[in-house]
Design an enzyme around this catalytic site. Structure first.
Site: not given
Length: 348
Positions: A191, A286, A316
Site C-alpha cells: 500500500s 481494492d 486490500h
C-alpha cells in the site's frame, strides 16, 4: 451486537476468529453470507468471512484521530497476525538516524529486502507488519529491514520519502554489517509502503544509484490525481474505502497541488526506464487496484521486466492477514517466490 463484540477482550476475539476460520467451508459460507460477485470477480470466502467478522467487531481501518486509528490498528493486528513466525532472529537497528527492525531467517542468505510498511503514511509500524516481514524472511530466504519511517500528520510529505531513501542508501552502504551482498538488495512494501518502495527505486535510479535490484510491490498507491474505475467500484465494504484514502492523503499531502509530484504519485514520473524489475500484486476488490496495474503497465512500456498479478478474489491488506484462513498466505507465498527468484537472478 457489534458494540458488544468490540468490548470482548482481544485474546478472546482472536480465539473466536481462529475458531470461525477453522470451521468447515459450508458453515463458514453460512456465516459469511451469499457469495459476493462484482466486476466479473468473486470474493474469496476467507476475505468475505474476515469482512463479516470486522463488521461484528465494529472494526474500521480509519476511525477518529490519527492517534485513535493507530491504536485501533494495533488492536486489530492481534486478530489477524497469528503466532509469530519462526525461526527468525529479530533485532532493532539504526539506519543512519532512521529506526528499523532487522529480520534474519535460519536459512543462510546474502540477500536483503528493505521493507516499507503500509498504513497510508499515517498508520503502521514494524510491529503492525511483523508477521509479513517474518513470513517474507522465512519463505523468500532473505534478510529483511523493516523501516520505521516518520508518519503524517506530524511529519508530512516528503518526510516519509526522505526516510525511505535514506534507509535504503544506509543499508546499501553498510551491507557488510548486515552480512549481505550490496548487489542483492531489493525494496518492497504494501500500500503506502509499496508507494515508498517504488518512489525509492525511481529516485535512486535517477540519481545514478546505487539502486535496488528488485521491487516487491503489494497493492501500491501510485496516483492520487485520477480516480479510476476501481476507486468507485470498491469504494465501501472491502476493508480500505475511498473515504479512507482521502483521509490518508489529506494528512500526508494536504496541499492538493503537491499530489502530482512523482515522489507521491509515482505513476506520473515522465520516465520509468531503467528501474529495477518488479512484481506488482493487486487485489481484485481494492479501490487501489487500477492505479497499481497502471503502474505495472507503464513499467512494462518503459522496458522494465515486470509481472503484474491481480488476485481477483482478494481485498486490500491481504499480506498482513497471515494468521487466519489460507487464501491470504497463498497469495503472499507467490510474492515470496517472486522475491526469491528476482534476487537469485541478481546474483553476480
Amino acid at each position: 451486537m457489534s458494540t458488544l463484540m468490540s468490548r470482548v477482550p482481544l485474546p478472546v476475539q482472536a480465539a473466536f476468529a481462529r475458531a470461525v476460520f477453522g470451521l468447515p467451508a459450508p458453515v463458514k459460507r453460512l456465516i459469511a453470507g451469499k457469495p459476493v460477485r462484482l466486476d466479473g470477480q468473486e470474493l474469496a470466502l476467507d476475505a468475505q468471512l474476515l469482512l463479516a467478522l470486522d463488521r461484528l467487531a465494529d472494526h474500521q481501518l480509519v476511525k477518529g484521530t490519527p492517534e485513535q486509528a493507530r491504536a485501533n490498528l494495533a488492536r486489530a493486528k492481534q486478530l489477524v497476525a497469528g503466532e509469530p513466525i519462526e525461526p527468525v532472529a529479530v533485532r532493532e537497528v539504526d539506519l543512519g538516524g532512521v529506526p528499523a527492525r532487522f529480520y534474519a531467517p535460519e536459512e543462510e542468505t546474502d540477500a536483503l529486502l528493505v521493507y516499507y510498511h503500509g498504513g497510508g503514511w499515517v498508520l503502521g509500524t514494524p510491529d503492525s507488519h511483523d508477521g509479513t516481514c517474518r513470513y517474507l524472511a522465512r519463505e523468500a530466504g532473505v534478510k529483511v529491514l523493516s523501516v520505521d519511517y516518520r508518519l503524517a500528520p506530524e511529519h508530512r510529505f516528503p518526510a516519509a520519502v526522505d526516510d525511505a531513501v535514506a534507509a535504503f542508501r544506509h543499508a546499501h552502504a553498510k551491507a557488510a554489517d548486515f552480512g549481505v551482498d550490496p548487489a542483492r538488495i531489493a525494496v518492497g512494501g504494501d500500500s503506502a509502503g509499496g508507494n515508498l518502495a517504488a518512489v525509492t527505486s525511481l529516485l535512486t535510479t535517477r540519481d545514478g544509484g546505487p539502486a535496488p535490484v528488485f521491487q516487491l510491490l503489494f497493492y501500491p498507491g501510485t496516483d492520487n490525481t485520477v480516480r479510476r474505475p476501481s476507486r468507485e467500484l470498491f469504494k465501501t465494504g472491502f476493508f480500505l474505502t475511498s473515504a479512507d484514502i482521502d483521509w490518508f492523503c489529506d494528512h500526508y499531502v494536504p496541499d492538493v497541488a503537491q499530489r502530482a509530484d512523482p515522489r507521491f504519485s509515482v505513476l506520473l514520473a515522465e520516465d520509468l526506464s531503467g528501474l529495477p524489475p518488479a512484481y506488482v500484486a493487486t487485489a481484485g476488490f481494492d479501490p487501489l487496484r487500477d492505479e497499481g496495474e497502471a503502474f505495472g503497465a507503464k513499467l512494462a512500456e518503459a522496458g522494465v521486466p515486470v509481472t503484474v498479478r491481480r488476485h481477483r478474489d482478494l481485498i486490500h491488506g491481504y499480506a498482513t492477514f497471515l494468521g487466519i484462513g489460507t487464501r491470504f498466505r497463498e497469495a503472499t507465498a507467490e510474492a515470496a517466490g517472486a522475491l526469491r527468484t528476482g534476487l537469485a537472478l541478481a546474483r553476480r
